[in-house]
Design a protein around this motif. Structure first.
Motif, PDB file in Angstrom:
ATOM      1  N   THR A  54       0.879  -1.127   0.088  1.00  0.00           N
ATOM      2  CA  THR A  54      -0.096  -0.038  -0.087  1.00  0.00           C
ATOM      3  C   THR A  54       1.079   1.390  -0.009  1.00  0.00           C
ATOM      4  O   THR A  54       2.010   1.107   0.451  1.00  0.00           O
ATOM      5  N   GLU A  55       0.328   2.253  -0.403  1.00  0.00           N
ATOM      6  CA  GLU A  55       1.109   3.661  -0.615  1.00  0.00           C
ATOM      7  C   GLU A  55       1.218   4.136   0.813  1.00  0.00           C
ATOM      8  O   GLU A  55       0.546   3.957   1.781  1.00  0.00           O
ATOM      9  N   LEU A  56       2.576   4.626   0.860  1.00  0.00           N
ATOM     10  CA  LEU A  56       3.078   5.126   2.156  1.00  0.00           C
ATOM     11  C   LEU A  56       2.673   6.697   2.173  1.00  0.00           C
ATOM     12  O   LEU A  56       3.050   7.419   1.344  1.00  0.00           O
ATOM     13  N   THR A  57       1.998   7.306   3.296  1.00  0.00           N
ATOM     14  CA  THR A  57       2.060   8.692   3.227  1.00  0.00           C
ATOM     15  C   THR A  57       3.405   9.379   3.744  1.00  0.00           C
ATOM     16  O   THR A  57       4.301   8.574   4.233  1.00  0.00           O
ATOM     17  N   SER A  58       3.533  10.593   3.465  1.00  0.00           N
ATOM     18  CA  SER A  58       4.740  11.135   3.865  1.00  0.00           C
ATOM     19  C   SER A  58       4.970  11.037   5.449  1.00  0.00           C
ATOM     20  O   SER A  58       6.284  10.570   5.614  1.00  0.00           O
ATOM     21  N   ILE A  59       4.045  10.971   6.304  1.00  0.00           N
ATOM     22  CA  ILE A  59       4.254  10.847   7.694  1.00  0.00           C
ATOM     23  C   ILE A  59       4.837   9.344   8.018  1.00  0.00           C
ATOM     24  O   ILE A  59       6.032   9.266   8.885  1.00  0.00           O
ATOM     25  N   LYS A  60       4.168   8.370   7.372  1.00  0.00           N
ATOM     26  CA  LYS A  60       4.376   7.072   7.509  1.00  0.00           C
ATOM     27  C   LYS A  60       5.807   6.702   6.996  1.00  0.00           C
ATOM     28  O   LYS A  60       6.418   5.823   7.731  1.00  0.00           O
ATOM     29  N   LEU A  61       6.191   7.304   5.962  1.00  0.00           N
ATOM     30  CA  LEU A  61       7.561   7.234   5.261  1.00  0.00           C
ATOM     31  C   LEU A  61       8.476   7.505   6.418  1.00  0.00           C
ATOM     32  O   LEU A  61       9.644   6.996   6.628  1.00  0.00           O
TER      33      LEU A  61
END
Length: 227
Positions: free
Chosen positions: A2-9
């Motif tokens: 799944t795509e990582l949001t900026s914060i999660k990355l």
């Protein structure tokens, strides 16, 4: 994945950073013994060793336990979580490797609790001793990081730590070390896919060379790394 949001990355980059102050830099996981005995002499030897470990070694079992801790945290299944933590403590082949896992797990949980106090309940639930793989899986699940991404980061962080150790021990140039890490990308990706497909009964490793190296580490005449 799944795509990582900026914060999660950014969270993932922080927790998998080799500079994270949890003591990973102080361990060589048998490399110091292997280099002292001239079993590993150069970058090619090191690359072969790391590939072997990624394909067959204990890091596969360790990472599989991380994924199970991740999933148990998502389900709030404390019983399964503790069971895997105890199982992995028993599965560590040497006292040195067990103490490393416990020390890094403890340090990671204390660090996360201090920088993000909202995780205090998770830290308490993990108990002590808590293996590093279990602590990593718990925190990445809490931060809702994609499991595939967390697995890739865990394996790359492991490889980078050993490469950094070898840069000092062989020694290797920094550029050589980074090229080696880049060369491992396909192996790490394949290992991630395989580890995520492992069933509980498939958790095993063929790492007796690592076990022997770890057991002999404490009796080396001189050591740079912790035993």
């Amino acid at each position: 994945m799944t795509e990582l949001t900026s914060i999660k990355l950014l969270h993932l980059l922080q927790i998998s950073n080799s500079a994270l102050p949890i003591g990973a830099y102080s361990y060589s996981e048998g490399l110091e013994t292997l280099i002292e005995l001239q079993i590993i002499k150069d970058a090619n030897d090191l690359k072969s060793w790391l590939i072997q470990e990624l394909k067959y070694g204990a890091i596969r079992t360790e990472t599989a336990v991380m994924t199970r801790a991740f999933q148990a945290t998502q389900r709030l299944d404390l019983c399964t979580f503790k069971s895997w933590n105890n199982w992995f403590s028993a599965a560590r082949e040497t006292e040195e490797m067990r103490q490393q896992s416990w020390q890094m797990g403890y340090s990671l949980l204390r660090l996360i609790e201090q920088i993000e106090p909202a995780t205090s309940h998770l830290v308490q639930a993990c108990g002590n001793p808590c293996n590093y793989a279990v602590a990593f899986g718990t925190i990445t699940a809490y931060w809702e990081i994609d499991l595939t991404a967390a697995t890739l980061a865990y394996l790359q962080s492991w490889a980078l730590n050993l490469i950094n150790a070898a840069v000092k021990l062989i020694p290797l140039g920094q550029t050589t070390g980074q090229k080696l890490l880049l060369d491992l990308n396909c192996i790490i990706t394949t290992a991630t896919e395989e580890i995520l497909d492992l069933q509980d009964d498939d958790l095993c490793s063929c790492g007796w060379g690592l076990s022997l190296a770890s057991m002999n580490h404490e009796i080396l005449y001189t050591r740079l790394f912790r035993s």
